[in-house]
Design a protein around this motif. Sequence first.
Motif, mmCIF file in Angstrom:
data_model
loop_
_atom_site.group_PDB
_atom_site.id
_atom_site.type_symbol
_atom_site.label_atom_id
_atom_site.label_comp_id
_atom_site.label_asym_id
_atom_site.label_seq_id
_atom_site.Cartn_x
_atom_site.Cartn_y
_atom_site.Cartn_z
ATOM 1 N N THR A 1 0.810 -1.213 0.000
ATOM 2 C CA THR A 1 0.000 0.000 0.000
ATOM 3 C C THR A 1 0.849 1.271 0.000
ATOM 4 O OG1 THR A 1 -0.196 0.143 2.429
ATOM 5 C CG2 THR A 1 -1.799 -1.221 1.279
ATOM 6 N N ARG A 2 2.180 1.116 0.130
ATOM 7 C CA ARG A 2 3.113 2.247 0.074
ATOM 8 C C ARG A 2 4.398 1.752 -0.576
ATOM 9 N NH1 ARG A 2 0.761 2.871 5.153
ATOM 10 N NH2 ARG A 2 2.412 1.698 6.184
ATOM 11 N N LEU A 3 4.354 1.575 -1.873
ATOM 12 C CA LEU A 3 5.462 0.950 -2.584
ATOM 13 C C LEU A 3 6.637 1.923 -2.781
ATOM 14 C CD1 LEU A 3 3.354 -0.926 -5.247
ATOM 15 C CD2 LEU A 3 4.749 -2.007 -3.467
ATOM 16 N N PRO A 4 7.854 1.440 -2.575
ATOM 17 C CA PRO A 4 9.035 2.286 -2.768
ATOM 18 C C PRO A 4 9.465 2.331 -4.232
ATOM 19 C CG PRO A 4 9.717 0.133 -1.976
ATOM 20 C CD PRO A 4 8.205 0.106 -2.039
ATOM 21 N N LEU A 5 8.522 2.734 -5.094
ATOM 22 C CA LEU A 5 8.747 2.740 -6.538
ATOM 23 C C LEU A 5 8.252 4.055 -7.135
ATOM 24 C CD1 LEU A 5 7.440 -0.853 -7.357
ATOM 25 C CD2 LEU A 5 9.839 -0.134 -7.314
ATOM 26 N N ARG A 6 8.877 4.448 -8.240
ATOM 27 C CA ARG A 6 8.458 5.647 -8.947
ATOM 28 C C ARG A 6 7.132 5.412 -9.679
ATOM 29 N NH1 ARG A 6 13.210 4.593 -11.106
ATOM 30 N NH2 ARG A 6 12.298 4.516 -13.185
ATOM 31 N N ASP A 7 6.429 6.502 -9.948
ATOM 32 C CA ASP A 7 5.213 6.426 -10.749
ATOM 33 C C ASP A 7 5.529 5.801 -12.112
ATOM 34 O OD1 ASP A 7 4.149 7.862 -8.674
ATOM 35 O OD2 ASP A 7 3.624 9.628 -9.850
ATOM 36 N N ALA A 8 4.613 4.959 -12.586
ATOM 37 C CA ALA A 8 4.686 4.389 -13.942
ATOM 38 C C ALA A 8 6.007 3.680 -14.231
ATOM 39 C CB ALA A 8 4.436 5.482 -14.988
ATOM 40 N N SER A 9 6.585 3.041 -13.224
ATOM 41 C CA SER A 9 7.891 2.401 -13.398
ATOM 42 C C SER A 9 7.806 0.909 -13.733
ATOM 43 C CB SER A 9 8.740 2.587 -12.135
ATOM 44 O OG SER A 9 8.082 2.061 -10.999
ATOM 45 N N LEU A 10 6.603 0.350 -13.706
ATOM 46 C CA LEU A 10 6.431 -1.083 -13.959
ATOM 47 C C LEU A 10 5.593 -1.329 -15.208
ATOM 48 C CD1 LEU A 10 5.416 -2.305 -10.372
ATOM 49 C CD2 LEU A 10 7.716 -2.271 -11.358
ATOM 50 N N PRO B 1 -8.851 -2.146 0.204
ATOM 51 C CA PRO B 1 -8.568 -2.659 -1.141
ATOM 52 C C PRO B 1 -8.535 -1.593 -2.224
ATOM 53 C CG PRO B 1 -10.071 -4.119 -0.004
ATOM 54 C CD PRO B 1 -9.924 -2.915 0.868
ATOM 55 N N GLY B 2 -9.439 -0.631 -2.174
ATOM 56 C CA GLY B 2 -9.445 0.413 -3.198
ATOM 57 C C GLY B 2 -8.167 1.225 -3.188
ATOM 58 N N ALA B 3 -7.737 1.605 -2.006
ATOM 59 C CA ALA B 3 -6.500 2.383 -1.882
ATOM 60 C C ALA B 3 -5.304 1.546 -2.309
ATOM 61 C CB ALA B 3 -6.322 2.872 -0.443
ATOM 62 N N GLY B 4 -5.315 0.254 -1.971
ATOM 63 C CA GLY B 4 -4.212 -0.625 -2.366
ATOM 64 C C GLY B 4 -4.127 -0.795 -3.865
ATOM 65 N N LEU B 5 -5.275 -0.961 -4.513
ATOM 66 C CA LEU B 5 -5.290 -1.097 -5.972
ATOM 67 C C LEU B 5 -4.884 0.213 -6.646
ATOM 68 C CD1 LEU B 5 -8.546 -3.200 -6.324
ATOM 69 C CD2 LEU B 5 -6.219 -3.980 -6.834
ATOM 70 N N HIS B 6 -5.228 1.326 -6.034
ATOM 71 C CA HIS B 6 -4.817 2.633 -6.567
ATOM 72 C C HIS B 6 -3.300 2.779 -6.487
ATOM 73 C CE1 HIS B 6 -4.335 7.028 -6.821
ATOM 74 N NE2 HIS B 6 -5.414 6.963 -7.574
ATOM 75 N N GLU B 7 -2.702 2.299 -5.405
ATOM 76 C CA GLU B 7 -1.243 2.361 -5.276
ATOM 77 C C GLU B 7 -0.570 1.485 -6.325
ATOM 78 O OE1 GLU B 7 2.681 3.068 -3.484
ATOM 79 O OE2 GLU B 7 0.880 4.159 -4.103
ATOM 80 N N LEU B 8 -1.131 0.312 -6.590
ATOM 81 C CA LEU B 8 -0.581 -0.536 -7.655
ATOM 82 C C LEU B 8 -0.703 0.164 -9.005
ATOM 83 C CD1 LEU B 8 -1.904 -4.082 -6.639
ATOM 84 C CD2 LEU B 8 0.331 -3.067 -6.154
ATOM 85 N N ALA B 9 -1.809 0.868 -9.219
ATOM 86 C CA ALA B 9 -1.975 1.608 -10.470
ATOM 87 C C ALA B 9 -0.941 2.730 -10.587
ATOM 88 C CB ALA B 9 -3.385 2.185 -10.551
ATOM 89 N N ARG B 10 -0.608 3.347 -9.484
ATOM 90 C CA ARG B 10 0.357 4.452 -9.511
ATOM 91 C C ARG B 10 1.688 4.035 -10.113
ATOM 92 N NH1 ARG B 10 4.724 6.050 -6.820
ATOM 93 N NH2 ARG B 10 4.607 4.365 -5.283
ATOM 94 N N VAL B 11 2.117 2.816 -9.807
ATOM 95 C CA VAL B 11 3.465 2.400 -10.205
ATOM 96 C C VAL B 11 3.502 1.680 -11.549
ATOM 97 C CG1 VAL B 11 4.264 2.304 -7.817
ATOM 98 C CG2 VAL B 11 3.338 0.226 -8.877
ATOM 99 N N VAL B 12 2.350 1.531 -12.207
ATOM 100 C CA VAL B 12 2.279 0.835 -13.494
ATOM 101 C C VAL B 12 2.027 1.855 -14.608
ATOM 102 C CG1 VAL B 12 0.964 -0.844 -14.867
ATOM 103 C CG2 VAL B 12 1.509 -1.328 -12.472
ATOM 104 N N ARG B 13 2.742 1.674 -15.704
ATOM 105 C CA ARG B 13 2.581 2.571 -16.854
ATOM 106 C C ARG B 13 1.202 2.404 -17.477
ATOM 107 N NH1 ARG B 13 2.411 -0.484 -21.286
ATOM 108 N NH2 ARG B 13 3.524 -2.471 -21.329
ATOM 109 N N HIS B 14 0.766 3.430 -18.198
ATOM 110 C CA HIS B 14 -0.482 3.349 -18.959
ATOM 111 C C HIS B 14 -0.410 2.154 -19.920
ATOM 112 C CE1 HIS B 14 -3.889 4.268 -21.416
ATOM 113 N NE2 HIS B 14 -3.153 4.525 -22.481
ATOM 114 N N GLY B 15 -1.434 1.317 -19.898
ATOM 115 C CA GLY B 15 -1.454 0.126 -20.751
ATOM 116 C C GLY B 15 -0.800 -1.079 -20.110
ATOM 117 N N GLY B 16 -0.158 -0.887 -18.951
ATOM 118 C CA GLY B 16 0.419 -2.011 -18.217
ATOM 119 C C GLY B 16 -0.674 -2.871 -17.600
#
Length: 201
Positions: free
Chosen positions: A99-108, A123-138
């Motif tokens: 829920t607090r990943l040590p990764l840059r935005d859109a880095s995965l 769960p909603g906040a956790g899924l939002h955090e996963l979305a933060r670190v994944v590029r568009h289309g990932g």
Amino acid sequence: MDSDHAHVREFFAARAENWDARFPDDGPAYAAAVAELGLRAGDTVLDAGCGTGRALPELRAAVGPSGTVLGFDLTPEMLLAAARAGRGGSARLAVADATRLPLRDASLDVVFAAGLVAHLPEPGAGLHELARVVRHGGRLALFHPIGRAALAARQGRRITPGDLRAEPNLRPLLAASGWRLVSYTDEDDRFLALAVRQSRP
């Protein structure tokens, strides 16, 4: 660490040493799920809540030597079990909170999450955090090696209409968190929901 995280860590720490022995037949389901991710050589993938790392060798094989595989888990004992099983060579392992990943935005390119969503305090906040670190289309894979009904039976309970992983509940939750559900499978021998990262506002 809040009480929800402490409870999850305590639960898995106590079971880490014997986790793989309890579920010895799950390997093919993990391999099949990874095969559906569409990973390419050179991709960067995170196994969020990687546990003992059962998906890590398959993820490494999919992205090849030029790719990057990260294995993050909240429980150090699970990561130690992954290393003891020889899976540390497939990924960079680290203790981290999904829920607090040590990764840059859109880095995965991809997040693989086996059994994670049920353990997220929000769960909603956790899924939002996963979305933060994944590029568009990932992509995101929410996976479990057995389906919802089989898991409920194993745990001595029944599925309720409010079950988070039921498609009518999961689809809008993903959509509100930056994902579009593109595939949903809930069979006795596996659960797999695949989603694609949507455009940022």
